[in-house]
Scaffold this motif. Structure first.
Motif, short mmCIF file in Angstrom:
data_model
loop_
_atom_site.label_atom_id
_atom_site.label_comp_id
_atom_site.label_asym_id
_atom_site.label_seq_id
_atom_site.Cartn_x
_atom_site.Cartn_y
_atom_site.Cartn_z
N CYS A 126 0.82 -1.45 -0.06
CA CYS A 126 -0.12 -0.05 -0.08
C CYS A 126 0.80 1.16 -0.06
N ILE A 127 1.97 1.25 0.74
CA ILE A 127 2.75 2.42 0.84
C ILE A 127 3.59 2.66 -0.30
N GLU A 128 3.93 1.71 -1.06
CA GLU A 128 4.75 1.74 -2.42
C GLU A 128 3.45 2.26 -3.46
N THR A 129 2.32 2.13 -3.31
CA THR A 129 1.36 2.46 -4.11
C THR A 129 0.94 4.11 -3.92
N ILE A 130 0.71 4.30 -2.70
CA ILE A 130 0.43 5.98 -2.37
C ILE A 130 1.38 6.87 -2.30
N TYR A 131 2.64 6.49 -2.01
CA TYR A 131 3.82 7.52 -2.08
C TYR A 131 4.11 8.34 -3.20
N PRO A 132 4.06 7.81 -4.51
CA PRO A 132 4.14 8.65 -5.78
C PRO A 132 2.98 9.74 -5.57
N LYS A 133 1.88 9.47 -5.16
CA LYS A 133 0.48 10.06 -5.26
C LYS A 133 0.72 11.52 -4.52
N VAL A 134 1.25 11.15 -3.25
CA VAL A 134 0.93 12.27 -2.15
C VAL A 134 1.99 13.33 -2.47
N GLU A 135 1.31 14.60 -1.94
CA GLU A 135 2.04 15.78 -2.12
C GLU A 135 3.35 15.86 -1.50
N LYS A 136 4.54 16.55 -1.93
CA LYS A 136 5.66 16.90 -1.34
C LYS A 136 5.75 18.10 -0.47
N ILE A 137 5.46 17.85 0.79
CA ILE A 137 5.32 19.13 1.48
C ILE A 137 5.93 18.89 2.78
#
Length: 350
Positions: free
Chosen positions: A226-237
């Protein structure tokens, strides 16, 4: 938190071996080991977590074998500090939904450990009783653009104060104004909160990121997928920009900790031993003549250096790179690194 690469500390800190895994001041313990030594006095070892880049999980475990391997978590992508905080909050809350959490960078120097532990105990007490997001604040000594600044509402005879404004990494002009006003503290990047309080703040200010992380299951085989899937999607902040600048329940505990983030060569120079000419030399075969106020580091102990007529400079020699620049320009080292990357095969010097 142990995922940064410390580019302001180049060329000693590199992508493959960043500064948190180095013994910068020659104490016999690396920065992450010193941080562990400090935290284990107040948090049981089985409750200490390391979040780092996937590339550094093995290195973290090698340097901190006391910490259970499942507590050393690798981020698949570097997304600044908001993502890693909500990730760890959810992971910890899955095990203890009432947990109080302290977040500490892995590469900071704290000389006054007794004071630090006392302030953390106070912060834990506040976090357990109130819906507060708590940070430790340090009295600034220079207009540094690499730190966050905290303006607080002062009330006499209190050990903690409500934060009025929170500004991350201001321009030099603004940092000078903050210093002159006397109303600001440095944000040490050390946070304490209850998992419920910080999760509520994430829901309010970073709802999309929170939703992504809330879809995952934690502490089982499904977590990593799940983490591998969502990390590219989340905002870099950063958590500073994403949460702390906006939240109305942020409190600061002023603390004289003998603190430095050792994030620049200037901060290392300030905390290093110096000779009679104020040269900070940590290499065996260095001779200086007519030279004052320099920091000199040679990684190769079989190499000699003779330095004549240099004043207030950084001299760092490693296997792959040599840096010579005025100490006053140490904030430009990040720019030097970016320029070097533009060279053909420049990445190999990182």
């Amino acid at each position: 938190m142990a995922g940064g690469i410390g580019s302001r500390f180049w060329p000693m800190s590199t992508q493959k071996f960043p500064k948190q895994f180095q013994d910068i001041l020659g104490t016999g313990r690396t920065m992450i080991q010193q941080t562990f030594d400090r935290i284990k006095q107040i948090v049981p070892t089985e409750n200490i977590y390391v979040i780092t880049n996937q590339e550094y999980v093995e290195l973290s475990h090698h340097q901190l074998p006391e910490i259970p391997l499942e507590n050393i978590v690798g981020e698949p992508v570097m997304k600044n500090t908001a993502a890693c905080n909500i990730y760890m909050v959810n992971k910890i809350a899955d095990r203890d939904p009432d947990a109080n959490v302290i977040v500490v960078p892995a590469d900071h120097l704290i000389i006054k450990e007794k004071t630090f532990l006392e302030k953390v105990e106070l912060a834990f007490d506040l976090a357990s009783k109130h819906d507060y997001l708590i940070t430790l604040g340090i009295t600034p000594t220079r207009p540094d653009t690499g730190y966050g600044y905290i303006q607080f509402i002062e009330k006499k005879e209190e050990e903690f104060f409500k934060v009025k404004t929170f500004t991350e990494k201001p321009s030099l002009e603004i940092a000078k104004a903050f210093l002159e006003s006397g109303d600001f503290l440095w944000n040490a990047g050390i946070f304490v909160w209850n998992v419920k309080s910080i999760h509520k703040a994430f829901q309010e200010f970073l709802p999309e990121m929170t939703h992504e992380f809330d879809t995952c299951e934690y502490n089982n085989d499904k977590e990593s997928v799940c983490i591998e899937t969502i990390y590219p999607k989340v905002e870099k902040i950063s958590i500073d920009n994403g949460i702390l600048e906006k939240a109305k329940n942020v409190y600061v505990i002023p603390a004289d900790l003998g603190w430095s983030d050792l994030g620049t060569w200037t901060s290392v120079y300030e905390n290093a031993e110096k000779d009679d000419n104020n040269n900070a030399v940590k290499s065996k075969h260095v001779l200086t003549y007519n030279s004052k106020g320099n920091i000199i580091r040679l990684r190769n102990n079989n190499k000699a250096a003779i330095i004549d007529g240099l004043e207030n400079y950084i001299v760092v020699d490693t296997e792959k790179a040599l840096l010579i620049c005025p100490i006053s320009n140490d904030q430009l080292i990040k720019d030097y690194v970016l320029d070097l990357k533009n060279f053909k095969k420049g990445e190999k010097f990182m």
